[in-house]
Design a protein around this motif. Structure first.
Motif, PDB file in Angstrom:
ATOM      1  N   TYR A 176       0.843  -1.196   0.000  1.00  0.00           N
ATOM      2  CA  TYR A 176       0.000   0.000   0.000  1.00  0.00           C
ATOM      3  C   TYR A 176       0.876   1.243   0.000  1.00  0.00           C
ATOM      4  O   TYR A 176       1.777   1.386   0.817  1.00  0.00           O
ATOM      5  CB  TYR A 176      -0.911   0.007   1.230  1.00  0.00           C
ATOM      6  N   ASN A 177       0.618   2.142  -0.937  1.00  0.00           N
ATOM      7  CA  ASN A 177       1.340   3.408  -0.998  1.00  0.00           C
ATOM      8  C   ASN A 177       0.367   4.551  -0.780  1.00  0.00           C
ATOM      9  O   ASN A 177       0.392   5.236   0.229  1.00  0.00           O
ATOM     10  CB  ASN A 177       2.069   3.541  -2.336  1.00  0.00           C
ATOM     11  N   ARG A 178      -0.525   4.714  -1.744  1.00  0.00           N
ATOM     12  CA  ARG A 178      -1.544   5.751  -1.627  1.00  0.00           C
ATOM     13  C   ARG A 178      -2.757   5.336  -2.450  1.00  0.00           C
ATOM     14  O   ARG A 178      -2.614   4.686  -3.487  1.00  0.00           O
ATOM     15  CB  ARG A 178      -1.004   7.091  -2.122  1.00  0.00           C
ATOM     16  N   PHE A 179      -3.919   5.700  -1.959  1.00  0.00           N
ATOM     17  CA  PHE A 179      -5.168   5.428  -2.675  1.00  0.00           C
ATOM     18  C   PHE A 179      -5.726   6.750  -3.168  1.00  0.00           C
ATOM     19  O   PHE A 179      -5.868   7.701  -2.394  1.00  0.00           O
ATOM     20  CB  PHE A 179      -6.172   4.738  -1.742  1.00  0.00           C
ATOM     21  N   TYR A 180      -6.037   6.808  -4.474  1.00  0.00           N
ATOM     22  CA  TYR A 180      -6.552   8.034  -5.078  1.00  0.00           C
ATOM     23  C   TYR A 180      -8.043   7.859  -5.377  1.00  0.00           C
ATOM     24  O   TYR A 180      -8.414   7.016  -6.198  1.00  0.00           O
ATOM     25  CB  TYR A 180      -5.812   8.333  -6.386  1.00  0.00           C
ATOM     26  N   PRO A 181      -8.931   8.623  -4.746  1.00  0.00           N
ATOM     27  CA  PRO A 181     -10.363   8.492  -5.030  1.00  0.00           C
ATOM     28  C   PRO A 181     -10.676   8.759  -6.495  1.00  0.00           C
ATOM     29  O   PRO A 181     -10.075   9.637  -7.123  1.00  0.00           O
ATOM     30  CB  PRO A 181     -10.998   9.554  -4.128  1.00  0.00           C
ATOM     31  N   ALA A 182     -11.606   7.990  -7.036  1.00  0.00           N
ATOM     32  CA  ALA A 182     -12.033   8.172  -8.425  1.00  0.00           C
ATOM     33  C   ALA A 182     -12.994   9.352  -8.528  1.00  0.00           C
ATOM     34  O   ALA A 182     -13.457   9.899  -7.523  1.00  0.00           O
ATOM     35  CB  ALA A 182     -12.701   6.896  -8.940  1.00  0.00           C
ATOM     36  N   GLU A 183     -13.287   9.708  -9.751  1.00  0.00           N
ATOM     37  CA  GLU A 183     -14.199  10.808 -10.035  1.00  0.00           C
ATOM     38  C   GLU A 183     -15.572  10.543  -9.410  1.00  0.00           C
ATOM     39  O   GLU A 183     -15.985   9.395  -9.228  1.00  0.00           O
ATOM     40  CB  GLU A 183     -14.331  10.983 -11.540  1.00  0.00           C
ATOM     41  N   GLY A 184     -16.293  11.613  -9.116  1.00  0.00           N
ATOM     42  CA  GLY A 184     -17.568  11.506  -8.414  1.00  0.00           C
ATOM     43  C   GLY A 184     -18.583  10.611  -9.093  1.00  0.00           C
ATOM     44  O   GLY A 184     -19.349   9.907  -8.425  1.00  0.00           O
ATOM     45  N   TYR A 185     -18.602  10.603 -10.425  1.00  0.00           N
ATOM     46  CA  TYR A 185     -19.624   9.808 -11.107  1.00  0.00           C
ATOM     47  C   TYR A 185     -19.378   8.309 -10.994  1.00  0.00           C
ATOM     48  O   TYR A 185     -20.257   7.507 -11.311  1.00  0.00           O
ATOM     49  CB  TYR A 185     -19.755  10.230 -12.579  1.00  0.00           C
ATOM     50  N   HIS A 186     -18.179   7.913 -10.525  1.00  0.00           N
ATOM     51  CA  HIS A 186     -17.901   6.494 -10.293  1.00  0.00           C
ATOM     52  C   HIS A 186     -18.334   6.038  -8.903  1.00  0.00           C
ATOM     53  O   HIS A 186     -18.442   4.837  -8.659  1.00  0.00           O
ATOM     54  CB  HIS A 186     -16.408   6.209 -10.459  1.00  0.00           C
TER      55      HIS A 186
END
Length: 225
Positions: A176-186
């Motif tokens: 685990y390094n970093r988690f990037y949230p996806a765009e709102g519509y996802h």
């Protein structure tokens, strides 16, 4: 390549798949109960799973008791390229993934892993799940703690020795390094788009399999956010 770039093809495929029999890309097996249960102290925990298109992974875990939130996003790679359009080319190092917040007093990490391999991801497929192919669709366990890493390692070894899967298991553990949230519509995609052709063709069956295989962990309400 991104499903967005291939949308006309995906929609045609999804429409056809609604009437098609189950394929190797549809997961519905009963993975073994963990021989090494997670030893987790009280309090909410976070886990990350990559298992192909994040819509279906999110949909399943959003119906699991003890799961408090599910966030779709991108694991691995850099912040600069952590967006759906760019990740879709398969050369950024990211994987579509979900970040789960759960209560181990209700559902332990090893039980989430068992659910994952029973109804979400086929561990014998490399860089693909269902109709999607590319490194961004790889399946992986991404522990966020040493205890999760120990559980994941033990469980993968148990799976390989079980004989349940006839092809070699290729899913592994990634740091685990970093988690990037996806765009709102996802986010909350299945809850917002229950009649989307892709959802009907591939992901509704995963939620149905969760209810069938794990009735004690299934909840009818979709956990949003």
């Amino acid at each position: 390549m991104s499903r967005k770039l291939l949308l006309p093809v995906i929609l045609a495929l999804a429409a056809a798949c609604q009437q098609a029999p189950a394929t190797a890309g549809e997961v519905d097996v009963l993975a073994p109960a963990a021989a090494r249960p997670a030893k987790e102290v009280p309090g909410l925990k976070t886990a990350v799973f990559a298992g192909g298109c994040f819509w279906g992974v999110e949909a399943v875990f959003s119906h699991v008791l003890g799961v408090k939130s599910v966030l779709t996003g991108y694991h691995g790679g850099s912040a600069k390229t952590a967006n759906y359009e760019r990740v879709g080319y398969g050369d950024t190092g990211h994987a579509e993934a979900v970040q789960i917040t759960y209560d181990p007093g209700v559902v332990r990490y090893d039980q989430l892993v068992r659910i994952f391999f029973s109804v979400v991801a086929d561990p014998t497929l490399k860089n693909r799940q269902g109709p999607d192919e590319g490194t961004q669709y790889r399946a992986a366990l991404v522990p966020t703690s040493e205890e999760q890493r120990l559980v994941a390692s033990a469980y993968l070894a148990q799976m390989k020795a079980s004989g349940i899967w006839k092809r070699p298991i290729v899913t592994g553990i990634e740091g685990y390094n970093r988690f990037y949230p996806a765009e709102g519509y996802h986010q909350d995609f299945m809850a917002k788009n229950p009649q989307h052709p892709y959802i009907l063709a591939w992901d509704a069956a995963k939620v149905a399999a969760l209810k069938k295989r794990f009735p004690g962990f299934y909840k009818p309400d979709f956990t949003k956010g």
